[in-house]
Design a protein around this motif. Structure first.
Motif, PDB file in Angstrom:
ATOM      1  N   GLY A   1       0.783  -1.224   0.000  1.00  0.00           N
ATOM      2  CA  GLY A   1       0.000   0.000   0.000  1.00  0.00           C
ATOM      3  C   GLY A   1       0.814   1.272   0.000  1.00  0.00           C
ATOM      4  N   THR A   2       2.146   1.165  -0.090  1.00  0.00           N
ATOM      5  CA  THR A   2       2.995   2.359  -0.063  1.00  0.00           C
ATOM      6  C   THR A   2       3.718   2.595  -1.391  1.00  0.00           C
ATOM      7  N   GLY A   3       3.428   1.793  -2.377  1.00  0.00           N
ATOM      8  CA  GLY A   3       4.106   1.950  -3.662  1.00  0.00           C
ATOM      9  C   GLY A   3       4.527   0.609  -4.231  1.00  0.00           C
ATOM     10  N   ASP A   4       5.185   0.644  -5.358  1.00  0.00           N
ATOM     11  CA  ASP A   4       5.618  -0.556  -6.059  1.00  0.00           C
ATOM     12  C   ASP A   4       6.791  -1.200  -5.329  1.00  0.00           C
ATOM     13  N   ILE A   5       6.844  -2.534  -5.337  1.00  0.00           N
ATOM     14  CA  ILE A   5       7.930  -3.263  -4.692  1.00  0.00           C
ATOM     15  C   ILE A   5       9.269  -2.911  -5.336  1.00  0.00           C
ATOM     16  N   GLU A   6       9.257  -2.570  -6.612  1.00  0.00           N
ATOM     17  CA  GLU A   6      10.509  -2.206  -7.287  1.00  0.00           C
ATOM     18  C   GLU A   6      11.121  -0.943  -6.689  1.00  0.00           C
ATOM     19  N   ASN A   7      10.263  -0.021  -6.223  1.00  0.00           N
ATOM     20  CA  ASN A   7      10.780   1.189  -5.577  1.00  0.00           C
ATOM     21  C   ASN A   7      11.513   0.839  -4.289  1.00  0.00           C
ATOM     22  N   ASP A   8      10.966  -0.139  -3.537  1.00  0.00           N
ATOM     23  CA  ASP A   8      11.608  -0.559  -2.288  1.00  0.00           C
ATOM     24  C   ASP A   8      12.953  -1.225  -2.554  1.00  0.00           C
ATOM     25  N   THR A   9      12.980  -2.119  -3.535  1.00  0.00           N
ATOM     26  CA  THR A   9      14.234  -2.814  -3.832  1.00  0.00           C
ATOM     27  C   THR A   9      15.285  -1.859  -4.415  1.00  0.00           C
ATOM     28  N   ASN A  10      14.841  -0.927  -5.255  1.00  0.00           N
ATOM     29  CA  ASN A  10      15.785   0.064  -5.805  1.00  0.00           C
ATOM     30  C   ASN A  10      16.342   0.959  -4.711  1.00  0.00           C
TER      31      ASN A  10
END
Length: 595
Positions: free
Chosen positions: A120-129
């Motif tokens: 709910g806080t954004g795309d998982i790719e943003n977290d991994t990046n």
């Protein structure tokens, strides 16, 4: 209990001055019993499995030892090396734990970084990046998000090899929500040489199994509380309870048709208090929450929160935490672990689906020694639930006498809202259906029996304009419900766009006629099913007859056994072909066929 709770932080464990000053700044002067029992053991590099009543301060009981263990790695723990992972069942609880950890992190004294991995806080790719670019030493998140990040990010998988501490908060809830496979995936990426802590208000069989599988020689810590100066006949001899000692736990009984009236009469007298109001389903939260908002919006701050709200859940949660007074209408998504300051009342309009959830709901108030109140609304047929909770969950309750001086019929006001807006009417029907289905699947089905419900009275309490068609009521006679005289087809949506779509659909229906009802292939093909069944019967009979033809008597079996021995001897070259032919009888042709 008193002696333990008066223990100061500095006298129990030798923490760094920065951590002690942060604890003081947060307002924690004395340690709670669970902190006294857990912190020294956990800091000695022992695995711990901790059970303590909700609101007893379990978060600091694992945050402080975790930071102290990481302090020992200062200088060796690099930017992308993860020293600690904390897994929480809900995003609200994970966010809360992350906020607590952030209070301790400081570039000079505690030079670690933390990352929150929740949905709910954004795309998982943003977290991994973000991890690839900035790194992190402490990961806090929900099981699904952490597992997905580990699968997607090679650098994160490499980083967790240096893990020192794993924390599973609300461990029993993690397993209740079906995270078995996800937890197994996460554990597969983590090193076995680590310290593990399991923290929960209740210990289940699954938690014990997880403790055996994921921990090495764990220390089990169980912190109990005792009720004093209260006369509860159902307490056991030890007087131990699973609810905080500062909690006043109460119940009230009423008829189904008066339940919503009782709730509203109670709430209207608590304008200056902070209330958590629990319902059993998301549909009930949407219906009753919006209705209460429309009926009381001038006097109350009313917020809605349930599992189907994805993007704004944290925003709503944070907003309610900051309020001084108001009502949060919610499901059990808010029942575990979350710390909301100064909650005065926890109201349970619907009994929770399982017994342990009752304790967790009540635990949102009376936290860390503060006073609090809880009240559950029960039907007259459900009064035995009080004895069940007192015995099963060791949660004593007193009866609360409702003030029935109010003459306002709030159920009639619900009907008025439905007449004014078709969307409200449809929400009411969905809420009614979802409640019946939830009630039918209740864990305590000997107490909450669907056959004891008065569907007519219940529909009146829901403010319905009609009773929906559903299997649970199909064969029952519905009484005590008087439908208002209103043309349901003429009720309009307040939303002009939806009303326009509805009118277009009605117009299309009038011109094209009624569409034939969909009939599934299974229902169409009764004759075909009979034919298939008869065909299977015939094939089965043929196989049986064939099997009977292949049966032999004892003499025939003995002859076949001897022939088989001759064949084996011929293959092993123990006899010649001539000797074999001499030994064969008139059945030689059939044996040659077998060879």
């Amino acid at each position: 209990f008193t002696k333990m709770s008066n223990t100061t932080w500095s006298s129990v464990c030798d923490l760094h001055d920065h951590i002690l000053s942060t604890i003081s700044r947060l307002g924690f002067k004395n340690m709670t019993p669970v902190q006294v029992a857990t912190i020294p053991v956990f800091m000695k590099n022992k695995d711990v499995c901790v059970e303590a009543v909700t609101g007893s301060g379990k978060t600091l009981a694992f945050v402080i030892p975790m930071l102290e263990m990481l302090m020992q790695c200062v200088g060796t723990l690099k930017k992308h090396q993860v020293g600690a992972v904390i897994v929480s069942p809900t995003r609200e609880l994970a966010s809360q734990i992350h906020e607590v950890i952030e209070e301790f992190l400081d570039d000079q004294h505690c030079p670690f970084t933390s990352t929150l991995l929740i949905g709910g806080t954004g795309d998982i790719e943003n977290d991994t990046n973000d991890f690839v670019e900035n790194g992190s030493n402490i990961i806090v998140g929900t099981p699904g998000r952490i597992s997905f990040a580990l699968e997607k990010c090679l650098m994160l998988r490499s980083g967790v090899r240096s893990l020192e501490v794993l924390i599973l908060d609300e461990a029993d809830r993690l397993l209740d929500l079906g995270f078995h496979r996800t937890l197994t995936t996460i554990l597969g990426y983590l090193p076995k040489q680590r310290r593990t802590g399991l923290f929960s208000a209740t210990q289940t069989t699954e938690v014990v199994q997880l403790m055996k599988a994921g921990m090495r020689n764990p220390v089990k810590i169980s912190v109990k509380e005792k009720k004093q100066d209260l006369e509860f006949a159902s307490l056991d001899q030890s007087g131990v309870t699973k609810t905080p000692s500062s909690l006043q736990n109460r119940y009230t009984t009423c008829r189904a048709c008066e339940k919503f009236n009782s709730l509203m009469n109670f709430v209207t007298k608590k304008k200056d208090e902070k209330i958590l109001l629990f319902f059993s389903t998301c549909a009930c939260v949407e219906y009753f929450g919006r209705a209460i908002k429309d009926l009381l919006s001038n006097d109350f701050n009313i917020l809605l929160l349930h599992g189907k709200i994805k993007k704004k859940r944290l925003e709503i949660f944070s907003k309610f935490r900051k309020l001084d007074r108001g009502i949060l209408v919610c499901t059990d998504v808010m029942a575990r672990g979350v710390d909301i300051p100064d909650v005065d009342w926890v109201l349970q309009f619907d009994p929770p689906s399982n017994a342990s959830a009752f304790v967790h709901r009540c635990g949102r108030t009376a936290r860390v020694g503060r006073q609090g109140n809880a009240l559950i609304f029960l039907l007259e047929s459900e009064t035995s639930y009080v004895d069940f909770i007192e015995i099963n969950q060791k949660a004593p309750m007193l009866e609360y006498q409702m003030d029935e001086s109010s003459t306002i019929q709030w159920s009639s006001k619900l009907q008025e809202l439905s007449i004014k807006d078709r969307a409200a009417m449809e929400r009411g029907l969905r809420a009614f259906v979802s409640f019946i289905q939830s009630y039918a699947k209740h864990e305590c089905n000997l107490i909450f029996r669907i056959k004891d419900l008065s569907f007519g009275e219940l529909a009146t309490s829901f403010g319905l304009l009609r009773i929906p068609k559903m299997p649970e009521i199909k064969l029952k006679a519905v009484t005590d419900f008087v439908a208002p005289v209103v043309d349901i087809d003429a009720i309009k949506y307040k939303d002009k766009a939806r009303e326009k779509q509805r009118k277009l659909a009605l117009k299309k229906k009038a011109t094209e006629g009624e569409k034939p009802k969909f009939v599934s292939e299974k229902k169409k093909a009764w004759s075909g099913l009979k034919e298939k069944k008869e065909l299977r019967r015939v094939k089965k009979e043929k196989r049986r007859m064939k099997k009977e033809k292949m049966t032999f008597d004892d003499d025939e079996l003995e002859e076949l056994r001897k022939d088989a021995q001759l064949v084996k001897k011929l293959k092993r070259k123990e006899i010649t072909k001539a000797e074999y032919n001499e030994s064969m009888d008139a059945a030689e042709g059939s044996l040659n066929k077998v060879l």
